[in-house]
Motif scaffolding. Sequence first.
Motif, mmCIF file in Angstrom:
data_model
loop_
_atom_site.group_PDB
_atom_site.id
_atom_site.type_symbol
_atom_site.label_atom_id
_atom_site.label_comp_id
_atom_site.label_asym_id
_atom_site.label_seq_id
_atom_site.Cartn_x
_atom_site.Cartn_y
_atom_site.Cartn_z
ATOM 1 N N ARG A 407 0.824 -1.207 0.000
ATOM 2 C CA ARG A 407 0.000 0.000 0.000
ATOM 3 C C ARG A 407 0.862 1.263 0.000
ATOM 4 N N LEU A 408 1.906 1.269 0.820
ATOM 5 C CA LEU A 408 2.791 2.431 0.850
ATOM 6 C C LEU A 408 3.529 2.608 -0.477
ATOM 7 N N THR A 409 3.913 1.479 -1.090
ATOM 8 C CA THR A 409 4.601 1.568 -2.379
ATOM 9 C C THR A 409 3.668 2.139 -3.445
ATOM 10 N N ASP A 410 2.387 1.762 -3.411
ATOM 11 C CA ASP A 410 1.417 2.334 -4.350
ATOM 12 C C ASP A 410 1.331 3.854 -4.187
ATOM 13 N N ARG A 411 1.321 4.306 -2.927
ATOM 14 C CA ARG A 411 1.242 5.761 -2.692
ATOM 15 C C ARG A 411 2.510 6.454 -3.184
ATOM 16 N N GLN A 412 3.660 5.818 -2.929
ATOM 17 C CA GLN A 412 4.907 6.417 -3.423
ATOM 18 C C GLN A 412 4.951 6.457 -4.938
ATOM 19 N N TYR A 413 4.430 5.431 -5.582
ATOM 20 C CA TYR A 413 4.426 5.402 -7.049
ATOM 21 C C TYR A 413 3.516 6.499 -7.592
ATOM 22 N N GLU A 414 2.382 6.707 -6.924
ATOM 23 C CA GLU A 414 1.472 7.767 -7.371
ATOM 24 C C GLU A 414 2.118 9.137 -7.225
ATOM 25 N N GLN A 415 3.022 9.255 -6.248
ATOM 26 C CA GLN A 415 3.709 10.540 -6.030
ATOM 27 C C GLN A 415 5.047 10.607 -6.759
ATOM 28 N N ASN A 416 5.273 9.601 -7.675
ATOM 29 C CA ASN A 416 6.529 9.543 -8.443
ATOM 30 C C ASN A 416 7.753 9.402 -7.543
ATOM 31 N N ALA A 417 7.545 8.787 -6.369
ATOM 32 C CA ALA A 417 8.664 8.571 -5.445
ATOM 33 C C ALA A 417 9.177 7.141 -5.485
ATOM 34 N N ALA A 418 8.591 6.307 -6.323
ATOM 35 C CA ALA A 418 9.021 4.911 -6.441
ATOM 36 C C ALA A 418 8.863 4.465 -7.886
ATOM 37 N N LEU A 419 9.707 3.533 -8.306
ATOM 38 C CA LEU A 419 9.663 3.010 -9.661
ATOM 39 C C LEU A 419 8.502 2.025 -9.817
ATOM 40 N N ALA A 420 8.128 1.829 -11.067
ATOM 41 C CA ALA A 420 7.056 0.858 -11.345
ATOM 42 C C ALA A 420 7.473 -0.543 -10.924
ATOM 43 N N SER A 421 8.755 -0.860 -11.076
ATOM 44 C CA SER A 421 9.236 -2.194 -10.691
ATOM 45 C C SER A 421 9.095 -2.410 -9.193
ATOM 46 N N ALA A 422 9.337 -1.363 -8.407
ATOM 47 C CA ALA A 422 9.194 -1.493 -6.958
ATOM 48 C C ALA A 422 7.743 -1.757 -6.583
#
Length: 460
Positions: A407-422
Motif C-alpha cells: 500500500r505504501l509503495t502504491d502511494r509512493q508510485y502515485e507521487q513519483n517517489a518509487a519506480l514501477a518495478s518497486a
Amino acid sequence: MQQLKKNRRSSRKVILPIFLFVTGISLPGAANAQTAAPLSLTLSQAIDLALKQDRSLLLARLSVIDKEHKKEIARSDYFPHIKNESSVLHLTELAGVDVPAGAFGVPPATGPIPARSLFIGQGSLTSYTSGTGLAQPFTQMFKIHESNRAAIADINTAKIQVNQAEDEIALKVRQLYYGLLIGQLRLQAAADEVNANQVKVQESADAVTQGRALDVVALESRATLLDAKQTELTQTLQIHDLTLTLNDILGIPLKTELQLDPDTSAASISTPSREECISIARQQSPEIRVAQQAVIKAKAALGAAKDAYIPDVTGLARYSYQSGVPLLVHNFGTFGLNFSYDLFDGGRRNAEIRDAQTVLSQAELNLAKIDDEVTVQVEAAYDKVEQLKSMVGVAEEALGVRTEAARLTDRQYEQNAALASARVEAHAKATSAKASLLEATLGLSLAQGELKRTLGQLPR
C-alpha cells in the motif's frame, strides 16, 4: 449464367453443414466448443468422491467380503454333512457255490439230499448301490469353534483395514487438494514476480542506454527474470503432477481439469486435549485394533492345537439301496459312531502347541510395541499441531506487513517517489506472503488431519 453459379455456391454452403452433421465430421471450431468444462469441487465433495471410487478402497472392501465368505465356510462345519454315494459295478465272473448230490446225507426214506448236484449263484454280474449318509461331528466341535474365532478375527481385521484405508485416502485427498490451492497461489506469485522482473529489465535497459547504469546491471536483471520464469515453469509442472494424482484417487479421467474451492474457512479441524488424544488412540487406533485381532487369532490357533488331543467322535446314519449284491436286502439302514484317535504322531501335536504359543507371544509383544508407538505418534503429531499454530500467527503478521508495504509503495508510485518495478515487486511479495499464510494454515489443517487419522477418526 452468373446467377446460376451464384445459386450453386449458395446451395453448397447449405449442403456442407448438413453433410458434416450427418456424417459426424466436426469442424475445428466445433471441437473447441465441445471442450468439457472444469469440474468444480469442494474439499468435502472430493473426499466423498474418493471414498466412493478409489480402487484401493474397493479392493479393501472386497477383502472384507472374501473374509465373510471364509467365515461362512468355517461355520458350515458345525452342521451335519449329508452325502449321497451311488455306484454301478459290473463283474467279469462270479464264483457261486456247488452243492454235490447227497452232500447233506442219504436217508433211506428219501434218498440223497440233494438228489442231484446244485449250483447256487452269488448275486448278479451287474450290481447297483445307492446310499445317503449323514455325518455329525461331536468332539470336533471344539476345533471348529476355534476356527470360527479365527475367521471372525480375520473379518474384524479386514473391516479395520477398510476404515484405516478410508482415513488415509481422506488425508491424501486433503493433502493434494490443499497442495493444488497452494500451488495455484504460488504460481500466481511467480507470475507476479516475472512481471516485476520484466519491468526491472526494461528499467535497467533504459538506465544503460541513458548511461546511468552499467551493462552488468541489465545482465543481472535479465538473469533474475530467467530465474523467475524457471520458478513459474516448475510450479506449473508441480500443479500438473498434483492434478493427475488427485484425479487418479478420485477415480475420474486423468485429464479432467479441476476448479477447486479456494475457501479455506473450514480447513481447521478441532482436536481434543493431549491426554484425551492419547486415551482415544489407545481405544480406536487402527494399528492397535489390528494387533488386538492378531492376538485373538493366535489364541484361537493355540486352542485348536490343544484340541488336537481330543479324539474325533462322529455320529453316522445311512440309508442304502442295493441290487445285485448277495445276502443283502434291497433297502436297509445303518447307524453308529465313528471313533478316531492318533496314538502316535511323532511329536507333531506337541510341536504345534509350542509353535502356537510362540505365535501368541509374538502377537502380544507386538500389541504392546504398537501401543507405545501410537502414543509416540500422538505426542509427535500434537507437538506438530502446536508448532504450526505458531507458524500461522507469524505468517499472518508477515502478510499484514507485506500488504502495508504494498500500500505504501502504491502511494509512493502515485507521487513519483518509487519506480514501477518497486510497485510490482511489492505486490508480488504480498501475493507470496498470502501464499505462505495459506500454506501455513493448510499445513496446520493437514497436521490436525494426521492427528485425527492416528486416533482412528476420518479427517474430513
